[in-house]
Design an enzyme around this catalytic site. Structure first.
Site, mmCIF file in Angstrom:
data_model
loop_
_atom_site.group_PDB
_atom_site.id
_atom_site.type_symbol
_atom_site.label_atom_id
_atom_site.label_comp_id
_atom_site.label_asym_id
_atom_site.label_seq_id
_atom_site.Cartn_x
_atom_site.Cartn_y
_atom_site.Cartn_z
ATOM 1 C CB CYS A 285 -0.902 0.042 1.230
ATOM 2 S SG CYS A 285 -1.329 -1.533 1.948
ATOM 3 C CE LYS B 256 -8.771 1.848 10.352
ATOM 4 N NZ LYS B 256 -8.473 0.807 9.363
ATOM 5 C CD GLU C 140 -10.464 -2.842 9.540
ATOM 6 O OE1 GLU C 140 -9.939 -3.716 8.817
ATOM 7 O OE2 GLU C 140 -10.554 -1.660 9.199
ATOM 8 C CB SER D 144 -12.067 -5.601 6.954
ATOM 9 O OG SER D 144 -11.464 -5.278 5.722
#
Length: 574
Positions: free
Chosen positions: A56, A131, A451, A477
């Site tokens: 990511c 986040k 989550e 999630s």
């Protein structure tokens, strides 16, 4: 545009660059190779959540260099720094997930402290994983200096047995393996191809949901959130974002000019229309809180209730972020919503233009099946629904995108942590029709509001994903599918009704009427409450304990400070 365009006497960086008394400060900048001209320019913080934790974030440093070029070209001096991020895909399913939501606050706090400590005049923020997107945008609103957000881009879909796959398929593969539906060799083959390179998870999970929010709320340049992370076009958006922040500085446009109540409604609209992550119902109130705007879970739910679901995206649908990009990107979704009268077109954005002006050149692409017009939606109401009732007086949230059955009644099967629930699933110690109650996982009780993707994915892998329901005071999630209700408030740790549920109690969930009810007489609940004893967590020191001490209810975003309403002096005005 050059340095003469900007009056340093009105900018925060005057405190570190102007006058004889700042000679020691300037000496540090000369030490780093800056020229006198560069020191006299506005200083722009370029922050990314780059790290080597997961794909990511891995492309963010490269994109930050493009941002710096754009700032420099437009007459500013970029100062690069990094913030942390916790990647949910790695943290999922174990104690590491307690760090995830806490990291949002640390991201916002660390950016604030870096910007304050060095008196930067503006900011461009790049983020990749869940986040980090709201964390960066919260910092922008808190500081209120001219700012531009840029998403690092999604991952390309993987291919397995002639179909597109995402990391969600791997999580569900664990359940398939446990159920004997997949061999260990097949699971190994799937895990090797599901994530083929840089970028955030490709479905409409939290990262892509908040990326859509960044454009709809006006903090990101039009189209900037769409291109996958490996595409070189992301670098062009980086350069444009750098130029844009200097234009905002010249125009005097700040984040709180952009993020108004109407802009927040636009953001909630695109979440509902895309069947986005339920986590948006936590992050939008937190962003509003930074700007001093009242916009809680119920305000978000009101928008969800009146918004059609029009984007057929995973996990409930068929397509991934790259498919949206291929048909014209997020502006296609926004064009459909604006044409249908679901967006406020007069909201100003970081382009310096209104949302409607940004979308003027965009024509809705009718030759595709990813995004529907609002006149012919997938469903007439949004893909995410707010719930309220005797089990959740402070509200709860459920993603209904792709669900066929919107009502569920069944007996409770209670667990006081996610690990116990997951173990029960793996051992098949449940019956179809059960309602899993996973509690003491809220912001305070977890602590950290974990989550639950591992548990829900395992249920789907076993073929029971649509035969049971789950409720939690924690989170689900963005990749979760099925009747999974999160953010139940008040949470168990503060004695909410979810703490008083016993095995066998009947629970009714109704995503049509928006209700969540526990069928236990009030007198019986009061008897149970009298004997209820608060639980202590194993986290009594460190960041998690500090978060538990400070955090507020999920309804208001699980925030840890008083927010914009309590502000006495705005950083941008120092």
């Amino acid at each position: 545009m050059d340095a003469k365009t900007f009056d340093k006497s009105k900018l925060p960086s005057r405190h570190v660059t102007v006058g004889p008394s700042r000679a020691p400060h300037r000496s540090y900048y000369y030490a780093m190779g800056l020229t006198e001209d560069q020191i006299n320019r506005p200083f722009i913080g370029v922050v990314s959540a780059w790290n080597e934790a997961a794909p990511c974030n891995i492309a963010l440093m490269r994109q930050a260099q493009s941002v710096k070029s754009g700032v420099d070209e437009a007459g500013g001096t970029p100062r690069e720094f990094c913030t942390i991020t916790v990647t949910d895909g790695i943290a999922m399913g174990h104690q590491g997930m307690k760090s995830s939501l806490v990291s949002r606050e640390v991201i916002a706090d660390s950016i604030e402290l870096t910007m304050r400590g060095h008196s930067y005049d503006g900011m461009v923020g790049l983020a990749g994983c869940d986040k980090s997107l709201p964390g960066v945008m919260m910092a922008m609103l808190r500081l209120n200096v001219p700012s531009v957000f840029m998403y690092g881009g999604s991952i390309m879909p993987g291919r397995y047995k002639d179909r597109d796959v995402t990391v969600q398929d791997v999580f569900e593969g664990v359940g398939n393996y446990a159920a004997g539906k997949m061999t260990e060799q097949e699971l190994c083959a799937l895990e090797r191809v599901a994530c083929p390179g840089a970028g955030a998870c490709g479905g409409q999970f939290t990262a892509n949901t908040m990326a859509c929010v960044s454009e709809a709320i006006g903090l990101a340049l039009p189209g900037s959130a769409g291109a996958p992370a490996p595409y070189e076009s992301r670098d062009a958006y980086g350069t444009a974002s750098g130029r844009a922040v200097m234009n905002l500085l010249a125009l005097g446009i700040r984040p709180r000019d952009i993020v108004t109540r109407k802009a927040l409604e636009n953001a909630a609209t695109i979440v509902a229309a895309t069947g986005g992550s339920t986590n948006a119902a936590l992050h939008l109130p937190a962003m509003a809180h930074e700007a001093g705007i009242d916009f809680d879970l119920f305000a978000v739910a009101e928008i969800f209730k009146r918004t059609p679901y029009i984007a057929d995206l995973k996990p409930g649908g068929k397509y991934v972020a790259k498919d949206v990009y291929d048909i014209g990107g997020i502006p296609q979704i926004m064009r459909a919503l604006l044409d249908g009268g679901f967006l406020h077109g007069d909201c100003i954005t970081v382009s310096g233009k209104t949302l409607a002006e940004n979308l003027k050149p965009v024509e809705f692409n009718k030759n595709q099946k990813v995004v529907y017009p609002t006149s012919n939606p997938i469903t007439p109401t949004g893909g995410v629904v707010g719930l309220k009732g005797t089990l959740a007086p402070e509200g709860a949230i459920v993603k209904v995108a792709g669900m066929k059955n919107l009502k569920f009644t069944g007996p409770a099967i209670c667990f006081d942590c996610e690990e116990d629930a997951f173990a029960a699933v793996q051992a098949r110690k449940y019956t179809d029709g059960d309602v899993f109650v996973i509690r003491y996982e809220g912001p305070r009780g977890g602590p950290g509001m974990r989550e639950m993707l591992s548990t829900t994915a395992a249920l789907y892998g076993q073929g029971s994903g649509d035969k049971v329901a789950l409720i939690t005071d924690g989170r689900f999630s963005g990749a979760t599918r099925g009747f999974c209700v999160g953010h139940v408030g008040p949470e168990a740790a503060v004695g909410g009704p979810i703490a008083l549920v016993k095995d066998g109690d009947m629970i009714t969930l109704d995503a049509v009427d928006g209700t969540i009810d526990l069928h236990v007489a009030p007198e019986e609940l009061e008897r149970r409450r009298a004997s209820w004893v608060p639980r202590k967590t194993a986290y009594q020191s460190g960041a998690l304990a500090k978060f538990a001490d400070q955090v507020g209810p999920a309804r208001y975003g699980a925030v840890t400070h008083a927010g914009g309403k309590a502000e006495v002096v705005c950083y941008a005005d120092i």
